[in-house]
Motif scaffolding. Structure first.
Motif, short mmCIF file in Angstrom:
data_model
loop_
_atom_site.label_atom_id
_atom_site.label_comp_id
_atom_site.label_asym_id
_atom_site.label_seq_id
_atom_site.Cartn_x
_atom_site.Cartn_y
_atom_site.Cartn_z
N LEU A 99 0.80 -1.22 0.00
CA LEU A 99 0.00 0.00 0.00
C LEU A 99 0.83 1.27 0.00
O LEU A 99 0.57 2.20 -0.76
N ALA A 100 1.84 1.30 0.85
CA ALA A 100 2.67 2.50 0.96
C ALA A 100 3.91 2.15 1.78
O ALA A 100 3.94 1.14 2.50
N GLU A 101 4.92 3.00 1.68
CA GLU A 101 6.14 2.82 2.48
C GLU A 101 6.43 4.15 3.16
O GLU A 101 6.67 5.16 2.51
N ARG A 102 6.40 4.13 4.49
CA ARG A 102 6.62 5.35 5.28
C ARG A 102 7.64 5.06 6.36
O ARG A 102 7.51 4.09 7.12
N ASP A 103 8.66 5.91 6.44
CA ASP A 103 9.70 5.79 7.48
C ASP A 103 10.31 4.40 7.50
O ASP A 103 10.58 3.83 8.57
N GLY A 104 10.52 3.84 6.31
CA GLY A 104 11.17 2.54 6.21
C GLY A 104 10.28 1.36 6.52
O GLY A 104 10.74 0.21 6.50
N VAL A 105 8.99 1.60 6.79
CA VAL A 105 8.05 0.51 7.09
C VAL A 105 7.11 0.34 5.89
O VAL A 105 6.48 1.30 5.45
N LEU A 106 7.04 -0.88 5.39
CA LEU A 106 6.18 -1.18 4.24
C LEU A 106 4.83 -1.66 4.74
O LEU A 106 4.74 -2.64 5.48
N GLU A 107 3.77 -0.97 4.33
CA GLU A 107 2.43 -1.38 4.69
C GLU A 107 1.87 -2.27 3.59
O GLU A 107 1.87 -1.88 2.41
N VAL A 108 1.38 -3.45 3.95
CA VAL A 108 0.94 -4.44 2.98
C VAL A 108 -0.45 -4.95 3.37
O VAL A 108 -0.69 -5.29 4.53
N ALA A 109 -1.35 -5.00 2.38
CA ALA A 109 -2.69 -5.55 2.60
C ALA A 109 -2.74 -6.98 2.10
O ALA A 109 -2.23 -7.28 1.01
N LEU A 110 -3.35 -7.87 2.89
CA LEU A 110 -3.46 -9.28 2.53
C LEU A 110 -4.92 -9.70 2.62
O LEU A 110 -5.65 -9.26 3.51
N ALA A 111 -5.31 -10.58 1.72
CA ALA A 111 -6.66 -11.13 1.81
C ALA A 111 -6.77 -12.13 2.95
O ALA A 111 -7.83 -12.28 3.56
N ASN A 112 -5.66 -12.83 3.25
CA ASN A 112 -5.66 -13.83 4.31
C ASN A 112 -4.41 -13.70 5.17
O ASN A 112 -3.47 -14.49 5.04
N PRO A 113 -4.35 -12.71 6.05
CA PRO A 113 -3.16 -12.55 6.90
C PRO A 113 -3.02 -13.63 7.96
O PRO A 113 -2.04 -13.64 8.70
N ALA A 114 -4.00 -14.56 8.04
CA ALA A 114 -3.89 -15.67 8.98
C ALA A 114 -3.08 -16.82 8.41
O ALA A 114 -2.79 -17.79 9.11
N ASP A 115 -2.71 -16.73 7.10
CA ASP A 115 -1.91 -17.77 6.48
C ASP A 115 -0.43 -17.51 6.78
O ASP A 115 0.16 -16.57 6.27
N PRO A 116 0.19 -18.34 7.62
CA PRO A 116 1.58 -18.07 8.03
C PRO A 116 2.57 -18.14 6.86
O PRO A 116 3.58 -17.43 6.87
N PHE A 117 2.29 -18.97 5.85
CA PHE A 117 3.21 -19.09 4.72
C PHE A 117 3.24 -17.79 3.91
O PHE A 117 4.31 -17.33 3.50
#
Length: 560
Positions: A99-117
């Protein structure tokens, strides 16, 4: 169980949350688990693919259980982010979007963030701090198409022109069965369900395909597929409805039983030929959303009291009138649900049967084989019913049989197309029903309209001005109304749902005498008002004063 089908603790917690909220049943979960095991796929995406869980419900459960933000479409980037670290194929397959990168942190959207892989793969590819968020799969797919897929040339002259010849039918079948077209139609249906649409309109024109949703009775334009794919999209819907895709000169009607986002839907499809192709309308009947309850529909006060008295009569006719789309069928179903007891036999004749009611014998009309309203009515009076519902009084023969049924001790419910209750009596006389039969059988005529219900989260109170108060016949210092504002809960419209405003004409002795004298609708209406009938407009004003709807909605559908 394969590794791909194994559940993490987070996934188990999400499933538990969905089950407790009534969004997921045990049989549905067992079915999805079995298919996930057989295919070696993750369970949560399988629930979505089978339509067993609403996409938004799953995203909200993931966000709540994992403590993550739920990303809406307006938060998506306008250009690709971190292109050098993620390939488009990985993003699409894993349903991941930077989504965006701010202060060295990358923000990422996932459809299934419960999937550890998937989470581990994202962290490795990011090569730095990552902040996770949740997004619906359909929202991510739209972003993939916009950000990473270059506009492709039409696959053939057929797609480019949108025109179809008889010789192209087989090719059109192939196009309509391709994955992109299937996804396009599925996404369209999914958006309609999320928007609470009752109808989808697909209308081809010379230079574009227009798509509109009818939400709370009002049409709203939405994003449409490109013109070059309109023929394939319309053909896909016709294939789903088992219609003849080679026939484009005559109107066709079909039906699609479908499960979308965990909802059981009954889709009615209608096509008509136009100058630039076939115009197609899909009516969405949500079996789970509809509530056959008089209170939920908006029947209250004097109107409800008069209706209760009419329903207590053991025989006679109750007519529900109004234009198309005024909720007549829903009102009839609600009245039947109330009358449906062990001691009553109820038979209906409908075209078509919109909702299936337990314990009620419902007969669909089939004119092609001679099963008309009139022929069905002649048969069912020999079935010893207590209550008969006729979908519509369309002709004199049907009306006469309904009158005879009421005379022989049956309670008959039906609909009629008139603008108000008083016009119902004159309409029956115009159809050819004898005046003495009409006055002997008709107990009441209910006229109704649907108005949009104000969103309870954002409605705003205001004091009506002198001019409006005078028009409504009320004192301005006692007339507090509410107006629509708009918020996230109502998608910015200010309205959420609809309710009935109505008037019920009960045939008193005075009104029966007026009908026998062949009085006009105006005179019958005057007598009814003198005897206490609340008009459509007056009922609407009362609901506006109660904050249930706006005065603009009342003025839109009813005359003062």
């Amino acid at each position: 169980m394969s590794a791909a089908a194994e559940l993490s603790a987070a996934e188990s917690a999400v499933l538990t949350r969905l089950a407790r909220a009534g969004r997921l049943t045990e049989p549905d979960l067992a079915r999805a688990r079995r298919l996930a095991e057989e295919g070696g796929e993750a369970l949560l995406p399988m629930l979505l693919r089978l339509g067993l869980v609403a996409e938004r419900a799953l995203a909200e459960a993931l966000a709540a259980e994992l403590g993550l933000e739920l990303v809406e479409p307006e938060r998506l980037p306008v250009a690709p982010v971190a292109e050098e670290r993620f390939t488009p194929r990985f993003l699409k397959d894993a349903r991941v979007l930077p989504l965006a990168e701010r202060d060295g942190v990358l923000e990422v959207a996932l459809a299934n963030p419960a999937d550890p892989f998937v989470v581990q793969a994202v962290r490795l590819a990011a090569a730095g701090p990552v902040r996770l968020a949740v997004a619906r799969a359909s929202v991510l797919e739209q972003a993939f198409e916009r950000l990473y897929e270059a506009p492709s040339e039409p696959a053939s002259a057929l797609e480019a022109s949108g025109e179809i010849d008889a010789t192209d039918v087989e090719q059109l079948k192939d196009l309509a069965s391709e994955a992109p077209v299937i996804r396009m139609v599925n996404l369209l249906l999914q958006r309609a369900v999320e928007a609470r649409a009752s109808d989808i309109h697909l209308e081809p024109f010379a230079d574009h395909l227009r798509v509109r949703f009818r939400v709370d009775g009002v049409l709203q334009a939405v994003e449409a597929p490109p013109l070059r794919s309109s023929a394939a999209v319309i053909s896909r819907v016709k294939i789903m409805a088992r219609l003849n895709i080679a026939e484009r000169r005559l109107p066709q009607d079909g039906r699609i039983p479908l499960r979308v986002q965990g909802r059981e839907l009954d889709l009615r499809v209608s096509t008509v030929p136009t100058l630039f192709g076939e115009s197609l309308v899909i009516r969405l009947l949500d079996k789970e959303r509809v509530r056959f309850d008089l209170d939920a529909l908006g029947f209250d006060g004097a109107l409800r009291a008069r209706l209760d008295r009419v329903l207590e009569r053991p025989y006679g006719i109750l007519l529900v009138t109004g234009p198309t789309g005024s909720g007549k069928s829903t009102t009839l179903y609600t009245l039947l649900a109330r009358l449906n007891t062990e001691s009553r036999k109820i038979i209906t004749v409908e075209d078509p049967v919109e909702y299936q009611l337990a314990g009620i014998n419902q007969i669909p009309v089939r004119p092609a084989i001679g099963m008309t309203f009139a022929s069905a009515l002649r048969a069912i009076v020999r079935q010893d019913p207590d209550v008969i519902m006729v979908g519509e009084m369309r002709d004199l023969e049907t009306a006469r049989i309904a009158v005879q049924s009421a005379l022989t001790g049956h309670l008959v419910l039906s609909t009629l197309h008139t603008n108000d209750a008083a016009s119902g009596a004159t309409r029956l006389l115009e159809m050819g029903i004898e005046d003495y039969l009409l006055t002997s059988t008709v107990n009441g005529i209910l006229a109704q309209r649907l108005v949009r219900r104000l969103c309870p989260h954002c409605r705003a109170r205001y004091r009506a001005d002198t001019e409006l108060a005078a028009r409504l016949g009320l004192a301005p210092d006692a007339l507090d109304l509410h107006r629509a504002v708009g918020c996230d809960a109502c998608r910015g419209t200010g309205y959420h749902g609809r309710l009935v405003i109505g008037e019920l004409l009960c045939l008193s002795e005075t009104i029966r005498a007026a009908v026998l004298d062949h009085a006009g609708a105006t005179e019958i209406r005057r007598i009814a008002r003198a005897e206490g009938m609340t008009t459509l407009f007056e009922d609407g004003v009362a609901k506006a004063r109660a904050g249930l709807t706006s005065i603009e909605e009342v003025l839109r559908v009813a005359e003062d």
